[in-house]
Design an enzyme around this catalytic site. Sequence first.
Site, PDB file in Angstrom:
ATOM      1  N   ARG A  99      49.056  62.122  57.715  1.00  0.00           N
ATOM      2  CA  ARG A  99      49.153  62.756  56.591  1.00  0.00           C
ATOM      3  C   ARG A  99      48.216  63.924  56.769  1.00  0.00           C
ATOM      4  NH1 ARG A  99      52.756  61.181  53.091  1.00  0.00           N
ATOM      5  NH2 ARG A  99      52.845  58.951  53.173  1.00  0.00           N
ATOM      6  N   ASP A 100      48.609  65.262  56.486  1.00  0.00           N
ATOM      7  CA  ASP A 100      47.710  66.347  56.611  1.00  0.00           C
ATOM      8  C   ASP A 100      46.670  66.326  55.527  1.00  0.00           C
ATOM      9  OD1 ASP A 100      48.363  69.504  57.981  1.00  0.00           O
ATOM     10  OD2 ASP A 100      46.867  69.339  56.508  1.00  0.00           O
ATOM     11  N   ILE A 101      45.376  66.912  56.025  1.00  0.00           N
ATOM     12  CA  ILE A 101      44.266  66.565  55.288  1.00  0.00           C
ATOM     13  C   ILE A 101      44.263  67.761  54.428  1.00  0.00           C
ATOM     14  CG2 ILE A 101      42.782  68.253  56.477  1.00  0.00           C
ATOM     15  CD1 ILE A 101      40.613  66.003  56.352  1.00  0.00           C
ATOM     16  N   ASN A 141      53.172  75.529  64.847  1.00  0.00           N
ATOM     17  CA  ASN A 141      52.486  76.591  65.018  1.00  0.00           C
ATOM     18  C   ASN A 141      52.076  76.617  66.693  1.00  0.00           C
ATOM     19  OD1 ASN A 141      52.838  77.700  62.545  1.00  0.00           O
ATOM     20  ND2 ASN A 141      51.301  76.320  61.977  1.00  0.00           N
ATOM     21  N   GLU A 162      45.960  76.219  64.292  1.00  0.00           N
ATOM     22  CA  GLU A 162      44.326  75.999  64.264  1.00  0.00           C
ATOM     23  C   GLU A 162      43.884  74.908  65.134  1.00  0.00           C
ATOM     24  OE1 GLU A 162      43.445  74.890  60.107  1.00  0.00           O
ATOM     25  OE2 GLU A 162      44.743  76.778  59.525  1.00  0.00           O
ATOM     26  N   VAL A 163      44.582  73.715  65.318  1.00  0.00           N
ATOM     27  CA  VAL A 163      44.216  72.676  66.311  1.00  0.00           C
ATOM     28  C   VAL A 163      45.056  72.773  67.554  1.00  0.00           C
ATOM     29  CG1 VAL A 163      44.187  70.229  66.182  1.00  0.00           C
ATOM     30  CG2 VAL A 163      43.834  71.296  64.284  1.00  0.00           C
ATOM     31  N   HIS A 174      51.458  69.780  67.190  1.00  0.00           N
ATOM     32  CA  HIS A 174      51.714  68.837  66.019  1.00  0.00           C
ATOM     33  C   HIS A 174      52.711  69.473  65.328  1.00  0.00           C
ATOM     34  CE1 HIS A 174      48.599  71.983  65.376  1.00  0.00           C
ATOM     35  NE2 HIS A 174      49.075  72.076  64.176  1.00  0.00           N
ATOM     36  N   HIS A 202      54.439  69.879  61.862  1.00  0.00           N
ATOM     37  CA  HIS A 202      54.343  69.593  60.339  1.00  0.00           C
ATOM     38  C   HIS A 202      55.758  69.095  59.720  1.00  0.00           C
ATOM     39  CE1 HIS A 202      50.423  71.883  59.763  1.00  0.00           C
ATOM     40  NE2 HIS A 202      50.947  72.510  61.193  1.00  0.00           N
TER      41      HIS A 202
HETATM   42  P1  DGP Z   1      47.990  74.393  62.421  1.00  0.00           P
HETATM   43  O1  DGP Z   1      47.701  75.747  61.874  1.00  0.00           O
HETATM   44  O2  DGP Z   1      49.412  74.323  62.615  1.00  0.00           O
HETATM   45  O3  DGP Z   1      47.232  74.234  63.748  1.00  0.00           O
HETATM   46  O4  DGP Z   1      47.610  73.248  61.436  1.00  0.00           O
HETATM   47  C1  DGP Z   1      46.548  72.409  61.540  1.00  0.00           C
HETATM   48  C2  DGP Z   1      46.625  71.282  60.276  1.00  0.00           C
HETATM   49  O5  DGP Z   1      45.836  70.371  60.741  1.00  0.00           O
HETATM   50  C3  DGP Z   1      46.309  71.947  58.857  1.00  0.00           C
HETATM   51  O6  DGP Z   1      47.424  71.961  58.169  1.00  0.00           O
HETATM   52  C4  DGP Z   1      45.216  70.933  58.582  1.00  0.00           C
HETATM   53  C5  DGP Z   1      45.206  69.919  59.263  1.00  0.00           C
HETATM   54  N1  DGP Z   1      44.014  69.159  59.826  1.00  0.00           N
HETATM   55  C6  DGP Z   1      42.810  69.805  60.351  1.00  0.00           C
HETATM   56  N2  DGP Z   1      42.003  68.910  60.567  1.00  0.00           N
HETATM   57  C7  DGP Z   1      42.431  67.703  60.145  1.00  0.00           C
HETATM   58  C8  DGP Z   1      41.869  66.372  60.262  1.00  0.00           C
HETATM   59  O7  DGP Z   1      40.946  66.099  60.432  1.00  0.00           O
HETATM   60  N3  DGP Z   1      42.646  65.255  59.582  1.00  0.00           N
HETATM   61  C9  DGP Z   1      43.803  65.412  59.338  1.00  0.00           C
HETATM   62  N4  DGP Z   1      44.725  64.490  58.775  1.00  0.00           N
HETATM   63  N5  DGP Z   1      44.523  67.040  59.128  1.00  0.00           N
HETATM   64  C10 DGP Z   1      43.793  67.888  59.611  1.00  0.00           C
END
Ligand code: DGP
Length: 126
Positions: free
Chosen positions: A34-36, A96, A104-105, A109, A111
């Site tokens: 699950r997204d945080i 993304n 961001e990461v 991934h 979504h």
């Molecule tokens: P993006 O912009 O597509 O790279 O989205 C990165 C997503 O990752 C964002 O929706 C928040 C999520 N996220 C960032 N850090 C963490 C984490 O430590 N745990 C989880 N579960 N989600 C995270």
Amino acid sequence: MAYTYDDQNIFAKILRGEIPNDTVLETEHSLAFRDINAQAPTHVLVIPKGPYATFDHFAAEASDAEIVDFNRAIGEVCRMTGVAADRGDGYRLIANAGADGVQEVPHLHVHVIGGHMLGRMLQPAR
Ligand code: DGP
């Protein structure tokens, strides 16, 4: 230009077990959690376990087994979370990439977002 991968990104740390996550599904080559910062009632991230930064990196360098596993994992998450189009009301997949994609990461991934009406796909850049 060769693809690069930063193994200090937060999803690499999740895969190594250094950071906890709320796992939805784990397969041989993929992990879903699950997204945080959930943007909708269903907001799950599906990642390959391998070191791929973006979808194009994954498509270029992942094995057929990884690609099949990842796609099936995404479909399974849609079913498990009840948003699959055959039984639920649908969903949106977003991957993304890079600066213009506002990634961001830097670990691929997808979504899986759903659970309510999501509105139009894109908003214009400001
Ligand atoms: P993006 O912009 O597509 O790279 O989205 C990165 C997503 O990752 C964002 O929706 C928040 C999520 N996220 C960032 N850090 C963490 C984490 O430590 N745990 C989880 N579960 N989600 C995270």
